[in-house]
Design an enzyme around this catalytic site. Sequence first.
Site, PDB file in Angstrom:
ATOM      1  N   CYS A  65     -35.120  11.907   0.682  1.00  0.00           N
ATOM      2  CA  CYS A  65     -34.294  10.743   0.393  1.00  0.00           C
ATOM      3  C   CYS A  65     -33.648  10.257   1.682  1.00  0.00           C
ATOM      4  CB  CYS A  65     -33.216  11.091  -0.633  1.00  0.00           C
ATOM      5  SG  CYS A  65     -32.062  12.327  -0.031  1.00  0.00           S
TER       6      CYS A  65
ATOM      7  N   CYS B 199     -31.658  12.599   3.902  1.00  0.00           N
ATOM      8  CA  CYS B 199     -32.396  13.476   4.818  1.00  0.00           C
ATOM      9  C   CYS B 199     -32.550  12.807   6.174  1.00  0.00           C
ATOM     10  CB  CYS B 199     -33.790  13.780   4.280  1.00  0.00           C
ATOM     11  SG  CYS B 199     -33.807  14.609   2.712  1.00  0.00           S
TER      12      CYS B 199
ATOM     13  N   ASP C 166     -57.375  30.145  -7.288  1.00  0.00           N
ATOM     14  CA  ASP C 166     -57.540  31.261  -6.371  1.00  0.00           C
ATOM     15  C   ASP C 166     -56.307  32.138  -6.576  1.00  0.00           C
ATOM     16  OD1 ASP C 166     -58.410  32.723  -4.064  1.00  0.00           O
ATOM     17  OD2 ASP C 166     -56.793  31.744  -2.972  1.00  0.00           O
TER      18      ASP C 166
ATOM     19  N   ASP D 284     -56.047  27.895  -1.263  1.00  0.00           N
ATOM     20  CA  ASP D 284     -55.278  27.685  -0.035  1.00  0.00           C
ATOM     21  C   ASP D 284     -55.978  28.158   1.229  1.00  0.00           C
ATOM     22  OD1 ASP D 284     -55.028  30.415  -0.505  1.00  0.00           O
ATOM     23  OD2 ASP D 284     -53.131  30.477   0.580  1.00  0.00           O
TER      24      ASP D 284
ATOM     25  N   ASP E 206     -61.624  29.192   0.800  1.00  0.00           N
ATOM     26  CA  ASP E 206     -61.652  28.319  -0.378  1.00  0.00           C
ATOM     27  C   ASP E 206     -62.184  26.931  -0.067  1.00  0.00           C
ATOM     28  OD1 ASP E 206     -60.511  30.214  -2.057  1.00  0.00           O
ATOM     29  OD2 ASP E 206     -58.486  29.669  -1.417  1.00  0.00           O
TER      30      ASP E 206
END
Lengths: 69, 807
Positions: B107, B110, B513, B704, B708
């Site tokens: 937002c 930040c 996974d 990840d 993969d």
Amino acid sequence: MSTLYLLIPLAAILVIIAIALFLWSIKSGQFEDMEGPGFRILMDDDEDLIPDDAKVKKKDSDKKDTEGN
Amino acid sequence: MSDKTQQSCFHCGLPVPQGSHYHVDIKGEDRDMCCHGCQAVAQAIVDGGMESFYDHREGPSRRPEDLIPEQLEKFDLYDQEKLQQNFVEVDESNVKTASLILEGITCAACVWLNERHVKALPGVLEFQVNYSTHRARVRWDDSQLQLSDILKAISAIGYIAHPFDTSRQEEIYKKERKLALRRLAVAGLGAMQVMMLAAALYAMDYDVGVDESMRDFFRWISMFLATPVIFYSAKSFFVTAWRDIKSRQLGMDVPVALAIGSAYSASVYTTIFGGPDVYFDSVCMFAFFLLSSRFLEMGARHRAGQAAEELIRLLPAVATRIRESNEDIVAVDELSPGDVLLVKPGETVPIDGHVLEGVSSVDESLLTGESMPCVKNAGDELTGGSVNVESPLTMQVDRVGEDTVVSGIVRLLDRAQTEKPSIARLADRVAAWFVFAILLIAAVVAYWWWQHDPAHAFAITLSVLVVTCPCALSLATPVAITAATGSLTKTGLVTTRGHALETLAKATHFVFDKTGTLTQGRLHLADVKTFNGMSKEQVLQLATLLESRSEHPVAMVLNKAAEKQAAMAIDSLISAPGKGVEAVIEGEVYRIGNLPFVTELAGELEGFEIHKTVTSVGMCRGNQWLAVFELEDEIRQQAADVINELKRSGITVALLSGDAKEAVSNTAEKLGISEYLYAQSPQQKLEYIRKLQVDGGVVAMVGDGVNDAPVLSGANVSFAMGSGTQLAHASADMVLLSEQLDHLVTGVTMARKTLTIIKQNLGWAIVYNLLALPLAASGMIAPWMAALGMSSSSLVVVVNALRLRKK
């Protein structure tokens, strides 16, 4: 009616000026962040500009606000 | 305001674990924190006098990753001149400028927090964050501070910043955006003026009193204003239409260019030589509305591209090479077989080779999916991409470039990507037929009217071309997808490929996974068994002391096990890589490490059953067993809920893992997944997915690791975890930056809603065209009405799609 011969070209010139201004603002990057600047004003990053005596007052009222909540 | 019964972390909003002791005093109130990371970040924000961030932010912040010192050290690499060449501009006298990608911006608060924090650093001359793109530009004085100091400062308040090469994408996007805006400005302002004049011209048709010279004057001015709109703003339509014709394809731009071009030429002819009607207003309006929709589409494309760019990190394509006992940092591309490299603990092995000197544990989980590091002695093979965990290794390079294992996986990935079913291609083919149909109808209409009423033939044909403009049809899908991806991105699920949502809505299988996806990918202490009268607290403190200097992942868990270390002084400490640690304390020998290592000293432990699903660590004093610690890869908090939710919405869930049988079946049982396969290679995983697809399944894959990547590409739609590898990110259609699995369910719900909206939009566009076409063909619609109808139909489509943005 004959004034139209003056007014219409005048309107056209105004359009050209408007387009030129628009192009300038695009070039200077004013359209790069369309969301951020609107929020910038809301943030309290001007504390160093507030005189010290005024600052104390502000904190008091701040506290009252949070207590009120 | 502070509800103590509902324990959620004040910083990140995640639940606070039972018995947690993290808290920070914010504006006079004691706030609970869920972890050390949040506490550190909140403390840094308070210490910097920036508490008001918490008043202004719109939602919880992202949970900061536990940055270990090695990761912070990696920032130092950015200080090297050689690497900086790619992304840093140097001005006069040491002033440098770089562009950064900021992760974790949710937002406007930040943005404020980052700007304030970084600007406060001495030596930072300028720091500005673009809230829309999450990019920042920083200018700093290199003699006062280094780039790494800025990056570290940003990570101290819980965000991640990494520099990026602007020339690769950013500059191109900026140029494209500026050009589009300029064209839009010219078209918009021009169209407004021409429409104003057109209103007068239409009025003149009914007013006999106006003389012809006034009418011609208005026409000339209209032409003067419309000409830049056609030749500047609408240029892109002609260019693409010409390209389409040259390559013998029929794109959306062909009828558009035809309509604009012919209407403009006819109007110019009428203006100069006289005639019944001019269409400058219709042309300008048409061009403006089309450009507006193209602009929105471009915004969506750029956002997707930027999300993808965020995943390409520059780091660290460098290695430490040893030549004649000199260490120097070189780019990985410059390495050749036979080179000797030094790989420090915490560093990634840059290339394939074997160990020359040293013994260490190496984490190959990203390549093999095996969660525990394995021991490498002199002579053992090292694979590029694995991470050295414990102690320095000297290695010799064996293979470079195409021959490395990672390159092999990338090749497998490329193949999987090219075989991917492309919905986008199908849409293009449909559009081509649609355009062909429009042109045919327009030709038929033109011919018929030419035969019956040549005076009106042109205006009617024009109306047909404009009214049937595939605008609403072509907007229907992209606008809905843009709105949906926009709101998903806000929750932390970034879509990197256009088709992802459409496919996700139709997903029948979800394949997960294990390591790093359903589990955290890091160990935690599950159970402690004590022996010989030791208390739990005692053994934990002792373990914390013994493991305090160790960096093995197991040790990293144990050295945080207790709040304080046992109050004893270590006389000497030897670490046995891959086994454990032996220490002498107050004259007694202690060992902590894997069970065989401890058994060597303490003898067999009787009456104890070893669980195969967990990692067991033993501890002894001399020949006395003190404790067995059981460590487990922690299952993510929302995993079970997410799987139930997916099952409830009619999706089959499966688990594929490279891990050993016990670990996989244990996880599957806990989460209620009945279908699981263990010890799978990337090739086997890909085959499994292919088999599901052959049986008609639409497969979504969540993973990840590097291993993969081919599977992620092979699946119909795929998710990579935010913390996953670069390669996984690159091959996935969506990236779960928030790391919160429940956003997968949000994603599925949103995708299904999006598909409904797309269907509604397409339905509307088709109904509109079917209604408007006969009216236009029968000559009941003037060109300006056609342009208005076309644009309002587009507007309906856009507004309908915008409903997806609401929460």
